[in-house]
Design an enzyme around this catalytic site. Structure first.
Site, short mmCIF file in Angstrom:
data_model
loop_
_atom_site.label_atom_id
_atom_site.label_comp_id
_atom_site.label_asym_id
_atom_site.label_seq_id
_atom_site.Cartn_x
_atom_site.Cartn_y
_atom_site.Cartn_z
N SER A 117 42.40 -89.63 -1.60
CA SER A 117 41.71 -89.85 -0.32
C SER A 117 40.27 -89.37 -0.41
O SER A 117 39.86 -88.71 -1.37
CB SER A 117 42.44 -89.10 0.79
OG SER A 117 42.43 -87.71 0.53
N THR A 161 52.77 -82.08 -9.72
CA THR A 161 52.39 -80.83 -9.05
C THR A 161 52.85 -80.83 -7.59
O THR A 161 52.02 -80.75 -6.67
CB THR A 161 50.87 -80.61 -9.12
OG1 THR A 161 50.21 -81.71 -8.45
CG2 THR A 161 50.39 -80.50 -10.55
N GLN A 215 56.65 -76.91 -2.56
CA GLN A 215 58.09 -76.66 -2.43
C GLN A 215 58.79 -77.79 -1.70
O GLN A 215 59.82 -78.30 -2.17
CB GLN A 215 58.32 -75.34 -1.70
CG GLN A 215 59.79 -75.01 -1.48
CD GLN A 215 59.99 -73.65 -0.82
OE1 GLN A 215 59.03 -72.91 -0.61
NE2 GLN A 215 61.22 -73.31 -0.49
N THR A 275 53.74 -75.86 -6.97
CA THR A 275 52.51 -75.10 -6.75
C THR A 275 52.67 -73.92 -5.82
O THR A 275 51.91 -72.95 -5.92
CB THR A 275 51.41 -76.03 -6.22
OG1 THR A 275 51.87 -76.65 -5.00
CG2 THR A 275 51.08 -77.11 -7.23
N ASP A 311 45.02 -80.39 -3.33
CA ASP A 311 44.13 -81.28 -4.07
C ASP A 311 43.20 -80.47 -4.98
O ASP A 311 42.95 -80.83 -6.14
CB ASP A 311 43.28 -82.12 -3.11
CG ASP A 311 44.12 -82.84 -2.07
OD1 ASP A 311 45.22 -83.30 -2.40
OD2 ASP A 311 43.67 -82.93 -0.91
#
Length: 317
Positions: free
Chosen positions: A9, A142, A145, A180, A224
């Site tokens: 994006s 990546t 949870q 991550t 990101d």
């Protein structure tokens, strides 16, 4: 130096998607080309958003232009973030296939931007597409949870659960997995990164975790930003480790150190505005001045990208 095509994006103001990814990748020494899946005035944490979501035809057309001029040759990495629609997922999957034919050593990094904190950002149909179409092609994924739980069907409450989720993603064909951020146990002050790396040379598996502090606030774009840091650090470490286990854990340590520093700087900046950040405000009810205070402080913290002051140590699990 890596040459990276980043498909994510884009916002005019703020730091999410390609706006959060491009600068750290370049600052750490890599070439970056971008294809934007949306063009918004600002991220969707604000009350009002203007702009356009691009159709898959737009993404395919831009890539076709690269191919027509031979500009698709030489990409070492494809990094993908927010797709938003099933057609865009199909377009990126085709792009990954074609780039892989051009460069069989292509590193395909999938940040499966599906949702967070129990809420989907995208249509539910995208979960299966990421699981069945993108993950089998990916070199590294990546998820946070919630996304890891969606992709694997495994509820994560312990490090053992996180290891099982990583194993499930390995079984889909992904050699490198980084969850991550995960809440493990009852400690609300600490989050854990959990990683799992299949060694290309020996076939052995290296699984690890890193604990880091959880900061209260309405941060957007941190995933990101982290994915870009991880790609940059992992690419730079490739020659040093030469296919041996350990590169992913070292890249995660460095990326986490930068991320923690930038998040702390962002939180400090927001507090300095004097605008109250009341907890548990739902989207659509957060004052824009408050949200703006939580825009990642990437540029003022650029020294933390190249030389993070924090230190985090991965431990084997």
């Amino acid at each position: 130096m890596a040459r990276i095509l980043s498909v994510q994006s884009h916002v005019v103001s703020g730091y999410v998607g390609n706006r959060a990814a491009t600068f750290p990748l370049q600052l750490l020494g890599h070439e970056v080309d971008v294809i934007n899946t949306v063009q918004f005035s600002n991220h969707t944490g604000y009350n009002t958003v203007h702009g356009e979501r691009f159709a898959a035809a737009h993404i395919r057309d831009l890539f076709a232009g690269l191919q027509a001029n031979g500009l698709d040759r030489g990409y070492t990495h494809l990094l993908t973030g927010y797709m938003g629609t099933s057609d865009n997922v199909h377009a990126v999957s085709a792009m990954a296939r074609q780039l892989g034919q051009t460069n069989p050593e292509l590193t395909f990094v999938v940040d499966p931007v599906l949702g967070d904190d129990g809420a989907l950002y995208v249509p539910e149909e995208l979960v299966a597409l990421y699981r069945d179409e993108l993950c089998p092609r990916a070199t590294l994924v990546t998820p946070n949870q919630f996304e890891a739980e969606l992709l694997t069907g495994i509820k994560i409450a312990t490090l053992a659960d996180a290891k099982r989720a990583c194993d499930a993603l390995h079984q889909m064909g992904v050699p490198n997995v980084v969850i991550t951020s995960a809440r493990i146990g009852d400690d609300a002050s600490t989050l854990h990164l959990v990683g799992s790396e299949l060694c290309a040379r020996s076939g052995t598996k290296h699984q690890f975790a890193i604990g880091f502090p959880q900061l209260d606030g309405y941060f957007t774009g941190s995933g990101d930003f982290f994915a870009a840091l991880l790609v940059a650090r992992h690419a730079s470490l490739a020659n040093e480790f030469a296919g041996l286990a350990g590169a992913l854990a070292k890249a995660c340590e460095l990326a986490t150190a930068t991320q923690a520093g930038v998040m702390a700087a962002t939180r400090q900046h927001q507090m300095s505005t004097g605008i109250a950040a009341d907890p548990d405000l739902p989207r659509g009810s957060r004052p824009s001045d408050m949200v703006r205070g939580f825009e990642l402080r990437i540029i003022p913290s650029r020294h933390l990208i190249t030389n993070p002051t924090a230190s985090f140590q991965a431990f084997a699990i």
